[in-house]
Design an enzyme around this catalytic site. Structure first.
Site, PDB file in Angstrom:
ATOM      1  CG  HIS A 132      10.206  -6.571   1.157  1.00 40.22           C
ATOM      2  ND1 HIS A 132      10.057  -5.034   1.862  1.00 40.22           N
ATOM      3  CD2 HIS A 132       7.567  -6.093   0.871  1.00 40.22           C
ATOM      4  CE1 HIS A 132       8.886  -3.923   1.601  1.00 40.22           C
ATOM      5  NE2 HIS A 132       8.333  -4.518   1.092  1.00 40.22           N
ATOM      6  CG  PHE A 150       8.926   0.036  -3.959  1.00 37.41           C
ATOM      7  CD1 PHE A 150       8.957  -0.597  -2.006  1.00 37.41           C
ATOM      8  CD2 PHE A 150       8.451  -0.768  -4.493  1.00 37.41           C
ATOM      9  CE1 PHE A 150       8.957  -1.874  -2.244  1.00 37.41           C
ATOM     10  CE2 PHE A 150       7.798  -2.653  -3.485  1.00 37.41           C
ATOM     11  CZ  PHE A 150       8.150  -2.958  -2.560  1.00 37.41           C
ATOM     12  CE1 TYR A 202       7.440   4.126   1.375  1.00 36.50           C
ATOM     13  CE2 TYR A 202       7.468   5.201  -0.774  1.00 36.50           C
ATOM     14  CZ  TYR A 202       7.963   3.900  -0.752  1.00 36.50           C
ATOM     15  OH  TYR A 202       8.728   3.523  -0.395  1.00 36.50           O
ATOM     16  CG  ASP A 254      -0.025   0.514   2.317  1.00 40.68           C
ATOM     17  OD1 ASP A 254       1.084   0.101   2.885  1.00 40.68           O
ATOM     18  OD2 ASP A 254      -0.989   0.662   3.658  1.00 40.68           O
TER      19      ASP A 254
END
Length: 228
Positions: free
Chosen positions: A193, A81, A70, A68
């Site tokens: 991740h 990102f 920031y 989701d």
């Protein structure tokens, strides 16, 4: 569209059914209620579909899935990102940059804005496309997933070979379940991740950027210029 943003023309056929679904209508009502209650939502209306606007289906070469947006002020702008120019590079993106430098020998970028990647065909898609200020994951399960699943499925169904960079269990599960990528003409690369909690367990050193470009070149699609 459930976000109040217009779906780009190039994506309308892929999203037509899901736009008319009960989940999409429920999402719209949820977002309206949250905003009416004075809650601060990121990114603002008008930028939640930036990933689709910058990357039409026929131009997608690489898919990078996030969870989701920031949840801090001024960060999210519709690309997974990525943060807006002038915003401090977040830790996960800093690790992505470390791998970029190690893999391709590129200098570490100063900006966290990945718009240049998106304009070249890198679909930077989050599973949920909005979030409440200070509350990560707060819009999970509210209806965005049906929309972003349809986007992933549409890319997977296209004849042009693409690269799916699946970083973390969440991204891997979403893509594999939705798109049937276990056996396809696309390249699927899986790693932990890039979060500081997991980057050192296999993300750093994965060489996904060079592998992606080698595959794209071999299939006549042209390598991505990963400079930011």
């Amino acid at each position: 569209m459930a976000s109040g943003d217009a779906v780009p023309e190039s994506w309308r056929a892929a999203l037509e059914d899901v736009q008319a679904s009960p989940e999409s209508r429920a999402l719209e009502q949820f977002l309206k209620a949250e905003e009416a209650a004075g809650k601060l939502i990121y990114p603002p209306r008008g930028s939640r579909l930036t990933a689709l606007a910058l990357c039409p289906p026929n131009r997608v070469k690489v898919v990078i899935l996030g969870q989701d947006p920031y949840h801090g002020p001024g960060q999210a702008h519709g690309l997974s990102f990525s943060v807006q120019d002038g915003v401090r590079v977040p830790p996960s993106l800093a690790n992505i940059y470390k791998e970029l430098t190690s893999d391709l020998g590129l200098p570490r970028p100063l900006s966290g804005n990945l718009g240049n990647w998106a304009r070249q065909g890198v679909l930077l898609l989050n599973a949920a496309l909005s979030v409440e200020d200070g509350r990560p994951g707060s819009h999970k399960g509210k209806g965005w997933e049906q929309i972003t699943d349809a986007v992933v499925a549409a890319v997977a169904a296209r004849p042009e070979p693409c690269v799916f960079l699946l970083w973390g269990k969440h991204a891997c599960k979403k893509a594999m379940n939705v798109a049937g990528l276990h056996s396809s003409h696309h390249l699927v690369l899986i790693a932990p991740h890039p979060s500081p909690l997991s980057a050192h367990t296999g993300f750093l050193g994965c060489q996904h950027f060079s592998q992606a470009n080698a595959f794209l070149d071999a299939n006549g699609r042209g390598a991505v210029d990963w400079r930011v």
